[in-house]
Design a protein around this motif. Structure first.
Motif, PDB file in Angstrom:
ATOM      1  N   PHE A 263       0.832  -1.208   0.000  1.00  0.00           N
ATOM      2  CA  PHE A 263       0.000   0.000   0.000  1.00  0.00           C
ATOM      3  C   PHE A 263       0.866   1.258   0.000  1.00  0.00           C
ATOM      4  O   PHE A 263       0.517   2.262  -0.635  1.00  0.00           O
ATOM      5  N   LYS A 264       1.992   1.229   0.689  1.00  0.00           N
ATOM      6  CA  LYS A 264       2.898   2.382   0.679  1.00  0.00           C
ATOM      7  C   LYS A 264       3.443   2.640  -0.729  1.00  0.00           C
ATOM      8  O   LYS A 264       3.557   3.794  -1.160  1.00  0.00           O
ATOM      9  N   LEU A 265       3.760   1.571  -1.437  1.00  0.00           N
ATOM     10  CA  LEU A 265       4.218   1.738  -2.819  1.00  0.00           C
ATOM     11  C   LEU A 265       3.109   2.308  -3.696  1.00  0.00           C
ATOM     12  O   LEU A 265       3.351   3.173  -4.546  1.00  0.00           O
ATOM     13  N   ALA A 266       1.893   1.822  -3.489  1.00  0.00           N
ATOM     14  CA  ALA A 266       0.771   2.327  -4.282  1.00  0.00           C
ATOM     15  C   ALA A 266       0.517   3.804  -4.005  1.00  0.00           C
ATOM     16  O   ALA A 266       0.196   4.574  -4.919  1.00  0.00           O
ATOM     17  N   LEU A 267       0.667   4.223  -2.743  1.00  0.00           N
ATOM     18  CA  LEU A 267       0.502   5.641  -2.409  1.00  0.00           C
ATOM     19  C   LEU A 267       1.554   6.502  -3.101  1.00  0.00           C
ATOM     20  O   LEU A 267       1.269   7.611  -3.561  1.00  0.00           O
ATOM     21  N   ALA A 268       2.764   5.980  -3.167  1.00  0.00           N
ATOM     22  CA  ALA A 268       3.855   6.763  -3.751  1.00  0.00           C
ATOM     23  C   ALA A 268       3.725   6.902  -5.263  1.00  0.00           C
ATOM     24  O   ALA A 268       4.178   7.902  -5.832  1.00  0.00           O
ATOM     25  N   TYR A 269       3.087   5.929  -5.921  1.00  0.00           N
ATOM     26  CA  TYR A 269       3.039   5.934  -7.379  1.00  0.00           C
ATOM     27  C   TYR A 269       1.636   6.133  -7.946  1.00  0.00           C
ATOM     28  O   TYR A 269       1.475   6.136  -9.163  1.00  0.00           O
TER      29      TYR A 269
ATOM     30  N   PRO B 107      -1.381   7.846  -9.512  1.00  0.00           N
ATOM     31  CA  PRO B 107      -1.650   9.141 -10.157  1.00  0.00           C
ATOM     32  C   PRO B 107      -2.793   9.901  -9.495  1.00  0.00           C
ATOM     33  O   PRO B 107      -2.757  11.133  -9.420  1.00  0.00           O
ATOM     34  N   ALA B 108      -3.814   9.194  -9.017  1.00  0.00           N
ATOM     35  CA  ALA B 108      -4.957   9.865  -8.395  1.00  0.00           C
ATOM     36  C   ALA B 108      -4.545  10.578  -7.110  1.00  0.00           C
ATOM     37  O   ALA B 108      -4.936  11.725  -6.866  1.00  0.00           O
ATOM     38  N   VAL B 109      -3.745   9.906  -6.288  1.00  0.00           N
ATOM     39  CA  VAL B 109      -3.295  10.522  -5.037  1.00  0.00           C
ATOM     40  C   VAL B 109      -2.354  11.686  -5.327  1.00  0.00           C
ATOM     41  O   VAL B 109      -2.405  12.734  -4.664  1.00  0.00           O
ATOM     42  N   LYS B 110      -1.491  11.530  -6.323  1.00  0.00           N
ATOM     43  CA  LYS B 110      -0.602  12.634  -6.701  1.00  0.00           C
ATOM     44  C   LYS B 110      -1.401  13.848  -7.170  1.00  0.00           C
ATOM     45  O   LYS B 110      -1.072  14.992  -6.837  1.00  0.00           O
TER      46      LYS B 110
ATOM     47  N   LYS C 204      -8.287  14.249  -0.784  1.00  0.00           N
ATOM     48  CA  LYS C 204      -7.080  13.434  -0.892  1.00  0.00           C
ATOM     49  C   LYS C 204      -7.173  12.210   0.010  1.00  0.00           C
ATOM     50  O   LYS C 204      -6.771  11.104  -0.377  1.00  0.00           O
ATOM     51  N   ARG C 205      -7.734  12.389   1.216  1.00  0.00           N
ATOM     52  CA  ARG C 205      -7.914  11.238   2.110  1.00  0.00           C
ATOM     53  C   ARG C 205      -8.895  10.237   1.509  1.00  0.00           C
ATOM     54  O   ARG C 205      -8.721   9.019   1.643  1.00  0.00           O
ATOM     55  N   ILE C 206      -9.933  10.745   0.849  1.00  0.00           N
ATOM     56  CA  ILE C 206     -10.889   9.848   0.188  1.00  0.00           C
ATOM     57  C   ILE C 206     -10.194   9.043  -0.907  1.00  0.00           C
ATOM     58  O   ILE C 206     -10.438   7.842  -1.072  1.00  0.00           O
TER      59      ILE C 206
END
Length: 272
Positions: free
Chosen positions: A74-80, A82-85, A174-176
């Protein structure tokens, strides 16, 4: 007596054939192939037509012990992601707008500095042009000009609160996005686990079906079963092989779906 010995030998021969068929089916279910079959495959493919990198996962081992922990994934997914970025960039822009709204009042504040020299006379009634009182003092001058409008007094606080509310809203959005990302990643993770378990069940069924098919071939040659019965076993084996290939394809698709969703190559998701 001789007939009894022949019957005993026939039973031993059938038992040996069953053991051979089961061993062959187990070897086939685990994906082992001969060296000649491997050399006949294209360079980009491995046994059974699967991509080489997907073969780094063992079908018979639990996939959860072959992948990194879910929290690290999940940490990797957060870092990469596009939606969260994107939501993070929007939050930063709203933060800048909020800070700008607080400082915008400074545009009504101006300052000046000048310097004058020479003999500058002021023309005034009843005074002599040469009078020293009519001269402007030479030197530097500095000052501040402040203009406060009704808009600044009553509307500016509302603009600041509006900018702050927009910034808070983007943070919540962003939290959503992070919650949605974690939920979708968990669903893909569970789909991968389920597809492996289904594949293992299909492989066991395929082994039993292959053993029955081999025995039916021998019994057909000895005339113990009819061609219709042999056709039933053959059809049963074809159906199990089809379900195995479908389960195998679904398992590989789930692996690559997880890779695309996290955003890193699949080998980075594998434990060392």
């Amino acid at each position: 007596m001789k007939a009894g010995q022949n019957s005993l030998l026939h039973q031993k021969w059938i038992l040996g054939l069953i053991v051979w068929a089961v061993m062959e089916s187990v070897s086939y279910g685990q994906g082992s192939v001969s060296s000649s079959a491997v050399t006949a495959k294209p360079v980009g493919l491995a046994a059974e037509g699967m991509p080489l990198d997907s073969m780094t996962f063992d079908f018979n081992r639990d996939i959860t012990v072959q992948l990194i922990p879910f929290d690290d994934m999940f940490k990797l997914a957060l870092a990469y992601s596009p939606a969260v970025k994107f939501e993070g960039a929007v939050a930063n822009s709203q933060l800048s707008a909020y800070q700008l709204a607080k400082l915008q009042v400074l545009q009504n504040l101006t300052g000046f500095v000048n310097y004058s020299t020479g003999n500058q006379a002021i023309l005034s009634t009843g005074t002599n042009a040469t009078d020293q009182l009519a001269q402007i003092s030479n030197g530097y001058r500095a000052g501040v000009n402040v203009v406060i409008s009704l808009h600044d007094l009553f509307a500016r606080p509302q603009q600041i609160r509006l900018a702050k509310a927009n910034h808070d809203a983007t943070l919540e959005r962003k939290r959503i996005a992070e919650i949605y990302l974690k939920r979708e990643l968990y669903n893909l993770y569970q789909d991968l686990i389920l597809s492996q378990r289904v594949l293992q069940i299909r492989l066991r069924d395929d082994q039993a079906s292959l053993a029955a098919f081999r025995i039916a071939e021998v019994e057909l040659q000895k005339g113990k079963i009819t061609p219709e019965a042999h056709a039933f076993n053959s059809n049963r084996y074809a159906e199990t092989r089809t379900t195995v290939e479908q389960a195998k394809t679904q398992f590989i698709k789930n692996i690559y779906a997880l890779e695309l969703f996290v955003g890193v190559p699949i080998h980075q998701l594998k434990r060392d």
